[in-house]
Each structure stands twice: as C-alpha cells, then as structure tokens.
Write an enzyme that holds these catalytic residues in place. Sequence first.
Site, PDB file in Angstrom:
ATOM      1  N   ASN A   7       0.874  -1.176   0.000  1.00  0.00           N
ATOM      2  CA  ASN A   7       0.000   0.000   0.000  1.00  0.00           C
ATOM      3  C   ASN A   7       0.911   1.226   0.000  1.00  0.00           C
ATOM      4  O   ASN A   7       1.482   1.587   1.030  1.00  0.00           O
ATOM      5  CB  ASN A   7      -0.887  -0.030   1.253  1.00  0.00           C
ATOM      6  CG  ASN A   7      -1.837   1.140   1.300  1.00  0.00           C
ATOM      7  OD1 ASN A   7      -1.780   2.039   0.454  1.00  0.00           O
ATOM      8  ND2 ASN A   7      -2.706   1.142   2.295  1.00  0.00           N
ATOM      9  N   ARG A  91      -2.527  -2.096  -3.544  1.00  0.00           N
ATOM     10  CA  ARG A  91      -3.728  -1.297  -3.347  1.00  0.00           C
ATOM     11  C   ARG A  91      -3.642  -0.091  -4.291  1.00  0.00           C
ATOM     12  O   ARG A  91      -2.667   0.654  -4.258  1.00  0.00           O
ATOM     13  CB  ARG A  91      -3.800  -0.808  -1.910  1.00  0.00           C
ATOM     14  CG  ARG A  91      -4.976   0.114  -1.706  1.00  0.00           C
ATOM     15  CD  ARG A  91      -4.863   0.874  -0.417  1.00  0.00           C
ATOM     16  NE  ARG A  91      -6.000   1.748  -0.282  1.00  0.00           N
ATOM     17  CZ  ARG A  91      -5.971   2.906   0.354  1.00  0.00           C
ATOM     18  NH1 ARG A  91      -4.856   3.325   0.909  1.00  0.00           N
ATOM     19  NH2 ARG A  91      -7.037   3.638   0.432  1.00  0.00           N
ATOM     20  N   HIS A 180     -12.739   2.971   0.046  1.00  0.00           N
ATOM     21  CA  HIS A 180     -12.750   1.919   1.086  1.00  0.00           C
ATOM     22  C   HIS A 180     -13.465   0.656   0.585  1.00  0.00           C
ATOM     23  O   HIS A 180     -13.952  -0.141   1.380  1.00  0.00           O
ATOM     24  CB  HIS A 180     -13.478   2.361   2.368  1.00  0.00           C
ATOM     25  CG  HIS A 180     -12.859   3.505   3.093  1.00  0.00           C
ATOM     26  ND1 HIS A 180     -13.625   4.497   3.667  1.00  0.00           N
ATOM     27  CD2 HIS A 180     -11.587   3.811   3.364  1.00  0.00           C
ATOM     28  CE1 HIS A 180     -12.841   5.384   4.250  1.00  0.00           C
ATOM     29  NE2 HIS A 180     -11.580   4.986   4.084  1.00  0.00           N
ATOM     30  N   HIS A 208     -17.760   2.144   7.842  1.00  0.00           N
ATOM     31  CA  HIS A 208     -16.292   2.110   7.961  1.00  0.00           C
ATOM     32  C   HIS A 208     -15.894   3.432   8.608  1.00  0.00           C
ATOM     33  O   HIS A 208     -15.836   4.470   7.947  1.00  0.00           O
ATOM     34  CB  HIS A 208     -15.667   1.942   6.569  1.00  0.00           C
ATOM     35  CG  HIS A 208     -14.169   1.947   6.575  1.00  0.00           C
ATOM     36  ND1 HIS A 208     -13.392   0.844   6.324  1.00  0.00           N
ATOM     37  CD2 HIS A 208     -13.284   2.954   6.819  1.00  0.00           C
ATOM     38  CE1 HIS A 208     -12.116   1.155   6.399  1.00  0.00           C
ATOM     39  NE2 HIS A 208     -12.021   2.440   6.700  1.00  0.00           N
ATOM     40  N   ARG A 241     -11.546  15.759   7.500  1.00  0.00           N
ATOM     41  CA  ARG A 241     -12.314  16.132   6.300  1.00  0.00           C
ATOM     42  C   ARG A 241     -13.735  16.509   6.690  1.00  0.00           C
ATOM     43  O   ARG A 241     -14.336  15.876   7.566  1.00  0.00           O
ATOM     44  CB  ARG A 241     -12.375  14.969   5.305  1.00  0.00           C
ATOM     45  CG  ARG A 241     -11.036  14.607   4.717  1.00  0.00           C
ATOM     46  CD  ARG A 241     -11.224  13.577   3.592  1.00  0.00           C
ATOM     47  NE  ARG A 241      -9.999  12.865   3.327  1.00  0.00           N
ATOM     48  CZ  ARG A 241      -9.870  11.541   3.357  1.00  0.00           C
ATOM     49  NH1 ARG A 241     -10.907  10.764   3.633  1.00  0.00           N
ATOM     50  NH2 ARG A 241      -8.711  10.983   3.104  1.00  0.00           N
ATOM     51  N   GLU A 385      -8.033  -5.152   5.145  1.00  0.00           N
ATOM     52  CA  GLU A 385      -7.870  -4.847   3.717  1.00  0.00           C
ATOM     53  C   GLU A 385      -6.698  -5.612   3.117  1.00  0.00           C
ATOM     54  O   GLU A 385      -6.750  -6.034   1.960  1.00  0.00           O
ATOM     55  CB  GLU A 385      -7.713  -3.335   3.529  1.00  0.00           C
ATOM     56  CG  GLU A 385      -9.032  -2.614   3.812  1.00  0.00           C
ATOM     57  CD  GLU A 385      -8.899  -1.116   3.979  1.00  0.00           C
ATOM     58  OE1 GLU A 385      -9.103  -0.406   3.008  1.00  0.00           O
ATOM     59  OE2 GLU A 385      -8.594  -0.657   5.102  1.00  0.00           O
TER      60      GLU A 385
HETATM   61  P1  AMP Z   1      -8.167   3.952  10.879  1.00  0.00           P
HETATM   62  O1  AMP Z   1      -8.164   5.108   9.923  1.00  0.00           O
HETATM   63  O2  AMP Z   1      -9.161   2.892  10.534  1.00  0.00           O
HETATM   64  O3  AMP Z   1      -6.792   3.414  11.153  1.00  0.00           O
HETATM   65  O4  AMP Z   1      -8.672   4.550  12.268  1.00  0.00           O
HETATM   66  C1  AMP Z   1      -7.885   5.469  12.973  1.00  0.00           C
HETATM   67  C2  AMP Z   1      -8.703   6.102  14.056  1.00  0.00           C
HETATM   68  O5  AMP Z   1      -9.281   5.127  14.928  1.00  0.00           O
HETATM   69  C3  AMP Z   1      -7.831   6.948  14.982  1.00  0.00           C
HETATM   70  O6  AMP Z   1      -7.668   8.234  14.485  1.00  0.00           O
HETATM   71  C4  AMP Z   1      -8.630   6.934  16.246  1.00  0.00           C
HETATM   72  O7  AMP Z   1      -9.455   8.082  16.228  1.00  0.00           O
HETATM   73  C5  AMP Z   1      -9.505   5.720  16.199  1.00  0.00           C
HETATM   74  N1  AMP Z   1      -9.194   4.785  17.286  1.00  0.00           N
HETATM   75  C6  AMP Z   1      -8.220   3.870  17.348  1.00  0.00           C
HETATM   76  N2  AMP Z   1      -8.247   3.209  18.533  1.00  0.00           N
HETATM   77  C7  AMP Z   1      -9.266   3.746  19.246  1.00  0.00           C
HETATM   78  C8  AMP Z   1      -9.815   3.513  20.559  1.00  0.00           C
HETATM   79  N3  AMP Z   1      -9.306   2.578  21.367  1.00  0.00           N
HETATM   80  N4  AMP Z   1     -10.878   4.252  20.928  1.00  0.00           N
HETATM   81  C9  AMP Z   1     -11.392   5.187  20.101  1.00  0.00           C
HETATM   82  N5  AMP Z   1     -10.926   5.457  18.889  1.00  0.00           N
HETATM   83  C10 AMP Z   1      -9.885   4.753  18.449  1.00  0.00           C
END
Ligand code: AMP
Length: 398
Positions: A7, A91, A180, A208, A241, A385
């Site tokens: 990726n 990706r 996504h 998501h 965003r 993913e």
């Molecule tokens: P992703 O883009 O799917 O990697 O998600 C990232 C986001 O998940 C981070 O910016 C956090 O805001 C949120 N996140 C990760 N772990 C936690 C947690 N334990 N509790 C709440 N939010 C979380």
Amino acid sequence: MKILVINCGSSSLKFQLIDSDTEEVLGKGLCERIGIDGSVINFTPAGRDKIVREVPMPDHNKAIELVIEALTDPDNGVVRELSEIGAVGHRIVHGGEAFTKSVVIDDKVLAAIEEVSDLAPLHNPANLIGVRACQKAMPGVPMVAVFDTAFHQTMPEEAYLYGLPYGYYEKFKVRRYGFHGTSHAFVSRRAAEIIGRPYEELKLIVCHLGNGASVSAVKNGKCIDTSMGLTPLEGLIMGTRSGDIDPAVVEYIGQKDGKDLAGVMNVLNKKSGVFGLSGDLSSDFRDLEAGYNKQDPGATRAIMTFAYHVVKYIGAYTAAMDGVDGICFTAGVGENSPLVRRLVAGRLSFLGITLDEEANDVHGKERTISTPDSRVRVMVIPTNEELAIARDTAALVG
Ligand code: AMP
C-alpha cells in the site's frame, strides 16, 4: 502462496507478507518519510519484536529494496529467498469506471490506471510508483491491482450521478465513485457468514469509521450506494475532512477568510471534520472520547455531530434498500469505540434495534452487539484490507 501486499503512498509504503493458504501474516512493516530526511523502515516478523532502522530512502525504489532486504534477512527475515514470494498485490486508490474488479497488472492496466489519475492526483501516481518499483525489484513476479473504488462500481446511475449538467459526467466522468471498497466488500461478506444467510439475499449497511469514514449500502451482494464521492471528501464527517457541505460554503469561506480555492480545499481536507468541530482539539477519537468523558464542549460537539451524521446515512440507506438485515461497524473508530457505537445504535430504535450494552463494550473484536430480539443484527467486524488484497491476488494468479 506467499503474497506481498503493498500500500504505497507519496512518502510512505506499508507492506505485509501473507501466506494465502493459511491466511497467516508472516511479517509486516512500514517505510516512512520516503524522499524526506529521516526515513525510517520498521518491520515486525510474526511473533517477534519490531525492528526499526533509520536508513536514507531517496525514492520508492530504495524503499522496496529495503523491504526485500528485511523480508529475506538471514536473522530476522521471514523467507529464505525472494523467489518464495509468488505474487504482489497492490492497493490502487482510484480505478475510475475502467475497473470493476481486481486485475493482473500488465502495460494496458498501468496505462488505464494512469488515465484515471486526474481523479486521484495525490494517490494514483504514488500507487503506480510502488508498482513500478516492485516490477523493477522483482521481475517476472505477477502483480495484481486491487482498487478502492471497484466494489462500488455496481451502484446504479441514480446513486452515482450528481445533480450537475450531464455533460460533466459524459466529458469529465464527474460522478460518485466511493472508496474503502475493499473494506466494505470484506466486512459485508463476513456479515453474511455471521448472520448465516446467503450474501446475495441480504440488505447490509457497513459503517467504515476510521480517520477516513464512509458508509455503504450492500443489497443482494452488490453495493448500491456509498457516502464518498468523486473524491474521499464527501459523506460522513471524518478526522479532518468536512464530509457533506453546501458547495456554496467554498465561495463564502473564500470571500470571508481571504482564501483562494486551494486554501479553502486545504481547510476542507485538513482542518475540518471532528478536528475542526472540536475547536482543533484532536482528530483522534481517543482524545475526543477523553474530552467527552470530561464534558469538554468541543469534544462533545464533535462526537455528537459525527454520530448524528452516521445515523442519518443509516436511515437513508435503509430507505434506499427498502429495509436492512445487518449493520456493521468497522475500522479504527467502528471497531474500538463503544461510545460512538452506542451514540449511533441508540438512535436506531425505529428499526427495532436494541443494543446489548455489555456486548458493545469490546475493542477490536468480532462480535454481535445487538440483543437477540433486535430486529436488525448489529455487528462489530474488524476489517482486514491486506487480507482481502491477498485473497484477490491469490485468486487471480494462483
Ligand atoms: P483507521 O483510519 O481505521 O486506522 O482509524 C484510525 C482512528 O481510529 C484513529 O484516528 C482513532 O481516532 C480511532 N481509534 C483507534 N483506537 C481507538 C480507541 N481505542 N478508541 C477510540 N478510537 C480509536
């Protein structure tokens, strides 16, 4: 077969080596600050400690070289020689209308990806650099392109068209594409397995919710609508965003705040979302939840507004599908935030949904979080993913 999943971003490169037979991750890592001072590669062989090395990476060719070095290292590597790697899955963010599923990469495919690069000028060129660097380092190894947009290509015209002059679609392909897609496909398929009914007979909504966030409506195994649009800026409120806004806001902010178009777009992409709503507190839901728990007004405002928009999309997509059998939460926030899930599911009683508070209190684990008598099943399904890319790659070259 051992499959390398890549990726590639403009200055970063994430990689995983996956055994497609056992679906085991043999090793994974990340190259950061490619082309910038202070480049770092980290690599974690399965079951062992993370190895972090600061090595200059002037370009992606060097990064791929270091990835191969890490994977084949006699002490900490996970394969003896490069030839053990049977294929590479890449990706690719935007496939435009040209790609409705994953494909084996050849010169024609590369040219077609390049052709749609105007639609994702930040992502596609970086993805292509990754493909070319791998081709150079691993000549003869089959490569597969897996597109973020492909799963959404089944949307009907009424869902993907904007209310704009039709010529913009005909001439410039201005329409909703959605992103996504690999995650929405993976999670919705898994939801059907959990529910125990054929994928082709179900009405599913996938939320998501990560730093980027999108919702999709999957009816009878096909995506019929999704919240992201021509670019990932549309739809839900995200980390930084804005998501949906009145397009006239662009001109208005430009005039009031003395910004040109690029300046306003920067605000919409980088300074908005829960970050902007919270009064620049944070884009990370862990910080926002901590703030919410202390009744911080900015954090509370950001979380409540975020959750409200998720609820609105679920309502809209239930109407679009004329019903819903299952709602799935996935990605960083969806998998890890019982608070966000409660704030969303708590407003869905009109669908006959009752949340099982105890079951909801989980982080990162697959679980049904609605009560057994709930009319709609609500699930937490961790997305994967990389595994989805490895599966598609193995299916095409295996
Ligand atoms: P992703 O883009 O799917 O990697 O998600 C990232 C986001 O998940 C981070 O910016 C956090 O805001 C949120 N996140 C990760 N772990 C936690 C947690 N334990 N509790 C709440 N939010 C979380």
